[in-house]
Design a protein around this motif. Structure first.
Motif, PDB file in Angstrom:
ATOM      1  N   CYS A 187       0.848  -1.196   0.000  1.00  0.00           N
ATOM      2  CA  CYS A 187       0.000   0.000   0.000  1.00  0.00           C
ATOM      3  C   CYS A 187       0.890   1.254   0.000  1.00  0.00           C
ATOM      4  N   CYS A 210       0.389   3.586   3.358  1.00  0.00           N
ATOM      5  CA  CYS A 210       0.912   3.220   4.688  1.00  0.00           C
ATOM      6  C   CYS A 210       2.188   2.395   4.580  1.00  0.00           C
ATOM      7  N   GLY A 261      -0.837  -0.964   7.094  1.00  0.00           N
ATOM      8  CA  GLY A 261      -2.289  -1.119   7.245  1.00  0.00           C
ATOM      9  C   GLY A 261      -2.937   0.234   7.486  1.00  0.00           C
ATOM     10  N   CYS A 262      -3.889   0.602   6.629  1.00  0.00           N
ATOM     11  CA  CYS A 262      -4.570   1.895   6.788  1.00  0.00           C
ATOM     12  C   CYS A 262      -5.977   1.784   6.192  1.00  0.00           C
ATOM     13  N   CYS A 275      -6.234   0.681   2.414  1.00  0.00           N
ATOM     14  CA  CYS A 275      -6.017  -0.732   2.056  1.00  0.00           C
ATOM     15  C   CYS A 275      -6.821  -1.637   2.985  1.00  0.00           C
TER      16      CYS A 275
END
Ligand SMILES: [Zn+2]
Length: 354
Positions: free
Chosen positions: A274, A277, A281-282, A285
């Motif tokens: 992604c 991030c 993880g954000c 995504c």
């Protein structure tokens, strides 16, 4: 009127004039006022002197007349001088106002810039040209056979439902339609040039979609195709890794997830780290650290065969991605419609991208 009074009158007029002359005239209206005050035909001070002379006894007229005349000559000449001086200053001011200052910076003519989709296309083309690919092009008005059948989409195949398009003529032997992907150019190039082959195919494609933030009826794709002896999925993965690292940065990781496309076997959905991030993880995504970026796979043996290439001798891989989506990711804006609206406030941001 006595002679002495008249003599004083000439001296007074001259004194008053010299005083004004010494002050000078600042403007055209100043000048006209001064000229009128002394030389005006009706009420001017100089003509009034001569009226005074006429009232005198004849014995005094000649002497005073001469003095009044001398004053008149002096004042007229001085007024003419002031007039010339004023005219010269007015001319100089006009010339100053009209002059071009060659030291001022020039005004830049708006020359426009590249559209974000064009910027992305050219960046991707540069990556693949470096890897030895050539760029192929083909018609946007295709026939059903090249757009679907030769790519393993037989009539009534359910995979066609995902690529609904605009039919131009259903009467022809092979119906004419606006191409739904750039893959028919792969078919044309393989049929025409045979193997080995290493091409990328950028171009405009059409889908019967309603316009929203992530869908449009006209989008831009770029596909790649390699056909040669001994080409494997490992070559595909290495190529995709190299390409995405060149476009999004060297720490970009790539993940393949098995999927189905009619024209490849095996097929893969390609996801990459992604970009928002960098894998942590954000929201963008959905917490996974990955975003899907393209489809790829090993060219289906049947497709090679359809183009007259022996699948026992040659193998190949193909991949495809949406340029509009890449532009959204690369430049960080959320809505596909921005690419279609031609809004200068948006497009100006990319004027210096290349
Ligand atoms: Zn993320």
């Amino acid at each position: 009127m006595a002679a002495g009074d008249s003599g004083d009158a000439v001296a007074k007029v001259l004194a008053a004039f010299r005083e004004e002359q010494a002050r000078g005239v600042a403007s055209r209206s100043d000048f006209e006022r001064l000229k009128g005050r002394f030389l005006g035909r009706e009420k001017g001070l100089v003509p009034a002197l001569f009226a005074g002379v006429r009232d005198l006894p004849p014995s005094e007229r000649a002497a005073l007349g001469a003095r009044a005349n001398a004053a008149k000559v002096e004042i007229e000449s001085a007024v003419a001088g002031l007039g010339e001086d004023l005219a010269r200053r007015e001319r100089e001011a006009r010339e100053r106002a009209a002059a071009v200052d060659v030291t001022l910076p020039g005004r830049r003519a708006p020359t426009g810039g590249l559209h974000p989709v064009t910027v992305v296309r050219r960046r991707i083309e540069r990556v693949f040209l470096r890897m030895g690919y050539s760029i192929a092009d083909g018609p946007e008005l295709e026939n059903d056979r090249t757009n679907f059948e030769m790519l393993n989409f037989p009539p009534e195949h359910p995979a066609r439902d995902t690529q609904d398009t605009f039919f131009v003529s259903k009467k022809a032997k092979s119906p004419l339609l606006l191409r739904t992907h750039t893959s028919p150019v792969q078919i044309r190039e393989m049929s025409r040039r045979g193997a080995p082959l290493r091409i990328i195919v950028p171009g405009r494609v059409y889908r019967n979609e309603a316009l929203d933030a992530t869908h449009a009826a006209v989008i831009h794709q770029l596909e790649g195709l390699v056909v040669d002896r001994g080409i494997s999925m490992a070559d595909l993965k290495g190529t995709i890794e190299e390409f995405l690292a060149a476009l999004f940065g060297p720490d970009t990781k790539v993940r393949f997830i098995p999927t189905f496309f009619p024209f490849v076997e095996p097929g893969a959905d390609v996801a990459m780290t992604c970009i928002f991030c960098r894998g942590a993880g954000c929201g963008k995504c959905k917490g996974s650290g990955w975003i899907e970026i393209m489809g790829a796979g090993a060219v289906h043996p049947k497709v090679l065969e359809n183009c007259g290439i022996d699948p026992e001798e040659f193998t190949g891989f193909a991949f495809g991605l949406g340029l509009d989506r890449i532009a959204l990711l690369l430049f960080g804006f959320p809505d596909l419609r921005l690419l279609l609206e031609g809004d200068q406030r948006f497009l100006r941001r990319f004027a210096f991208e290349s």
